[in-house]
Design a protein around this motif. Sequence first.
Motif, PDB file in Angstrom:
ATOM      1  N   UNK A 398      72.388  48.766 -25.991  1.00 52.27           N
ATOM      2  CA  UNK A 398      72.025  47.757 -26.976  1.00 52.27           C
ATOM      3  C   UNK A 398      72.762  48.076 -28.271  1.00 52.27           C
ATOM      4  N   UNK A 399      72.849  47.128 -29.167  1.00 50.61           N
ATOM      5  CA  UNK A 399      73.629  47.272 -30.403  1.00 50.61           C
ATOM      6  C   UNK A 399      72.705  47.731 -31.532  1.00 50.61           C
ATOM      7  N   UNK A 400      73.011  48.904 -32.111  1.00 49.35           N
ATOM      8  CA  UNK A 400      72.240  49.470 -33.222  1.00 49.35           C
ATOM      9  C   UNK A 400      73.194  49.647 -34.400  1.00 49.35           C
ATOM     10  N   UNK A 401      72.864  49.084 -35.569  1.00 47.99           N
ATOM     11  CA  UNK A 401      73.728  49.131 -36.746  1.00 47.99           C
ATOM     12  C   UNK A 401      72.962  49.686 -37.934  1.00 47.99           C
ATOM     13  N   UNK A 402      73.737  50.327 -38.853  1.00 54.03           N
ATOM     14  CA  UNK A 402      73.190  50.765 -40.141  1.00 54.03           C
ATOM     15  C   UNK A 402      73.443  49.638 -41.145  1.00 54.03           C
ATOM     16  N   UNK A 403      72.369  49.092 -41.710  1.00 56.69           N
ATOM     17  CA  UNK A 403      72.465  47.917 -42.581  1.00 56.69           C
ATOM     18  C   UNK A 403      71.909  48.266 -43.957  1.00 56.69           C
ATOM     19  N   UNK A 404      72.638  47.883 -45.023  1.00 55.81           N
ATOM     20  CA  UNK A 404      72.198  48.145 -46.385  1.00 55.81           C
ATOM     21  C   UNK A 404      71.098  47.157 -46.772  1.00 55.81           C
ATOM     22  N   UNK A 410      77.113  48.961 -42.824  1.00 56.11           N
ATOM     23  CA  UNK A 410      77.811  50.082 -43.447  1.00 56.11           C
ATOM     24  C   UNK A 410      77.980  51.189 -42.416  1.00 56.11           C
ATOM     25  N   UNK A 411      78.670  52.259 -42.827  1.00 53.10           N
ATOM     26  CA  UNK A 411      78.879  53.391 -41.920  1.00 53.10           C
ATOM     27  C   UNK A 411      77.550  54.027 -41.540  1.00 53.10           C
ATOM     28  N   UNK A 412      77.516  54.581 -40.312  1.00 50.46           N
ATOM     29  CA  UNK A 412      76.283  55.204 -39.843  1.00 50.46           C
ATOM     30  C   UNK A 412      75.818  56.335 -40.752  1.00 50.46           C
ATOM     31  N   UNK A 413      76.773  57.006 -41.446  1.00 51.11           N
ATOM     32  CA  UNK A 413      76.393  58.128 -42.305  1.00 51.11           C
ATOM     33  C   UNK A 413      75.511  57.698 -43.467  1.00 51.11           C
ATOM     34  N   UNK A 414      75.494  56.388 -43.788  1.00 55.76           N
ATOM     35  CA  UNK A 414      74.656  55.908 -44.881  1.00 55.76           C
ATOM     36  C   UNK A 414      73.175  55.909 -44.504  1.00 55.76           C
ATOM     37  N   UNK A 415      72.861  55.949 -43.214  1.00 56.09           N
ATOM     38  CA  UNK A 415      71.475  55.982 -42.741  1.00 56.09           C
ATOM     39  C   UNK A 415      71.132  57.392 -42.273  1.00 56.09           C
ATOM     40  N   UNK A 416      69.850  57.636 -42.132  1.00 62.86           N
ATOM     41  CA  UNK A 416      69.370  58.931 -41.658  1.00 62.86           C
ATOM     42  C   UNK A 416      69.637  59.030 -40.158  1.00 62.86           C
ATOM     43  N   UNK A 417      70.564  59.927 -39.777  1.00 64.63           N
ATOM     44  CA  UNK A 417      70.945  60.040 -38.379  1.00 64.63           C
ATOM     45  C   UNK A 417      69.789  60.528 -37.508  1.00 64.63           C
ATOM     46  N   UNK A 418      68.845  61.244 -38.117  1.00 66.13           N
ATOM     47  CA  UNK A 418      67.711  61.734 -37.337  1.00 66.13           C
ATOM     48  C   UNK A 418      66.792  60.590 -36.907  1.00 66.13           C
ATOM     49  N   UNK A 419      66.833  59.464 -37.594  1.00 71.75           N
ATOM     50  CA  UNK A 419      65.965  58.335 -37.281  1.00 71.75           C
ATOM     51  C   UNK A 419      66.690  57.242 -36.506  1.00 71.75           C
ATOM     52  N   UNK A 420      67.897  57.502 -36.043  1.00 74.71           N
ATOM     53  CA  UNK A 420      68.681  56.465 -35.378  1.00 74.71           C
ATOM     54  C   UNK A 420      68.070  56.127 -34.022  1.00 74.71           C
ATOM     55  N   UNK A 421      67.769  54.835 -33.750  1.00 72.86           N
ATOM     56  CA  UNK A 421      67.259  54.447 -32.427  1.00 72.86           C
ATOM     57  C   UNK A 421      68.342  54.639 -31.368  1.00 72.86           C
ATOM     58  N   UNK A 422      67.915  54.896 -30.116  1.00 72.35           N
ATOM     59  CA  UNK A 422      68.867  55.058 -29.021  1.00 72.35           C
ATOM     60  C   UNK A 422      69.575  53.741 -28.751  1.00 72.35           C
ATOM     61  N   UNK A 423      70.884  53.819 -28.528  1.00 70.87           N
ATOM     62  CA  UNK A 423      71.637  52.623 -28.156  1.00 70.87           C
ATOM     63  C   UNK A 423      72.129  52.698 -26.718  1.00 70.87           C
ATOM     64  N   UNK A 424      71.744  53.738 -25.997  1.00 69.91           N
ATOM     65  CA  UNK A 424      72.087  53.870 -24.586  1.00 69.91           C
ATOM     66  C   UNK A 424      70.983  54.664 -23.900  1.00 69.91           C
TER      67      UNK A 424
END
Length: 657
Positions: A398-404, A410-424
Amino acid sequence: MFVSYLILTLLHVQTAVLARPGGESIGCDDYLGSDKVVDKCGVCGGDNTGCQVVSGVFKHALTSLGYHRVVEIPQGATKINITEMYKSNNYLALRSRSGRSIINGNWAIDRPGKYEGGGTMFTYKRPNEISSTAGESFLAEGPTNEILDVYMIHQQPNPGVHYEYVIMGTNAISPQVPPHRRPGEPFNGQLVTDGRSQEEREEKERTEEKEGDGGAPEVFTSGSVQAFPVRHPDGFSSHRLDDLVPAAPQSPRRSRDHNWKQLGTTECSTSCGKGSQFPIFRCVHRNTHEEVPESYCDSSMKPTPEEEPCNIFPCPAFWDIGEWSECSKTCGLGMQHRQVLCRQVYANRSLTVQPYRCQHLEKPETTSTCQLKICSEWQIRTDWTSCSVPCGVGQRTRDVKCVSNIGDVVDDEECNMKLRPNDIENCDMGPCAKSWFLTEWGERCSAECGAGVRTRSVVCMTNHVSSLPLEGCGNNRPAEATPCDNGPCTGKVEWFAGSWSQCSIECGSGTQQREVICVRKNVDTFEVLDPYECSFLERPPRQQSCHLKPCGAKWFSTEWSMCSKSCQGGFRVREVRCLSDDMTLSNLCDPQLKPEEKESCNPQDCVPEVDENCKDRYYNCNVVVQARLCVYNYYKTACCASCTRVANRHPGFLGSR
């Protein structure tokens, strides 16, 4: 007036006698000629053996904002050094055990400088260079006369605070402190009446007067001055004025006719807030008071200028602005604060006063909005895809994006990588079995006439039907070809193509050819026919392009241009370019192989065209030439040959009239 002058003169004589004999000086024990000095512990005559160095690092992790105690500096401490290990937004603060703030107290941030406290002078340093990594520091020689506490104003993680000071050990020699002087005894030429110097008494009186005013600044002093007796060499007494006469004989003229007199004072060091100035002494005639060279007076009798306070009135109040605190939020819109206090300089101290004293000035803002960066969050843009396999374990995405917070991706580094939902993730479609899968037989026979075959595709693949066995497809592979026959081939006409020739070039794009003939197929032979016999059939190509390997970049050039001159040497040019295999500009060609872009041409001499009609009609045309008459059309035609010869020898000789 004469009595006052005599007392002043005698006091300076006493001071001179104490300091002059044999070039000797007074030691720390107040005895003339003593070489004792104070060691690191403050012990007069000590050898530092009784000193104890106390040091450590305050590394506690602090959570709440505000003042946190770092270390206690005991009474009698010397060589004090309190230093932040790295630059931070925290501040060091210093206060006495009695509660009096010395540096950075009451949420007010002082400027770097010197501050008196605990009986010593502290130097407050705060490096402000952008490239500097050094932190704040308190430095003092000591010794302290009371217990002091060092605090940290915590605003961000503690980088560590190193502290070090020296104290006298348990087996050390007690400090040799001279007893208190009785009121009225002189000390270093200054008359002490109540344990304080005249300057301190005036400051105390001003303080007491201002304490009656509810808004007056609080003035802190370091305590009363220790007054020590002056020890005299044997043979002198402080009660016999006759013994205070200088030992060396003086010139009668100097001692009788001239003396030192105060003529004004120096300018005050400051315009307000208590400065200092010194009296100016000049040598004058005793009767006329006229100033004379200093050599007329005894230099040993010249009074020592004593510092005098001046401009003791407070400076105008001002707003003292502290530094901004950290932003309340790490992203998005937050708040930051700073301390703004009304301060007034008095007695060389910057003191906090009531805010109404700064009412003539606009008060700076104490809060401000701040934003370190835009806040971003994870958004799931699509649902899960179908599983990648029809059976067994596969994957889905599924498609997961970091959105301002303004909706931009924006780049994924702008969001908390520890909270990133699984995209696979894995997906299980149940057990699989294998079987043969077949296509239908093809409708076209491989031969247009005679025996041929028809084909189909056969593949072993998994099947999601769970009732089939789980073993492999086995060796019973279904047939992939079956025979077919479209009838006899006798008398059939068709094009016959031979094999392709070699490529015309070794690299790059070339061409290759083959023979294409029209034939009739019999039972066992082929008969070659004229091409028109097969004209109703599509003829196979006789030529095709070929490409063996890339040639790389090569030099290409245009044709030469026309020569710039038809005779006597001209030049011609052409354009040269380096092109790659796809005919685009390249810089990979060998510069040494580059063709010339310019060359010379038509080097032969210019031969004038012979005009048979150009002849001299008169025998004396040489006179026409000498007279320069060839410029006229008449003579140019009548003496054509002569005028042409001279024109070729001297271009520009002829003109038109």
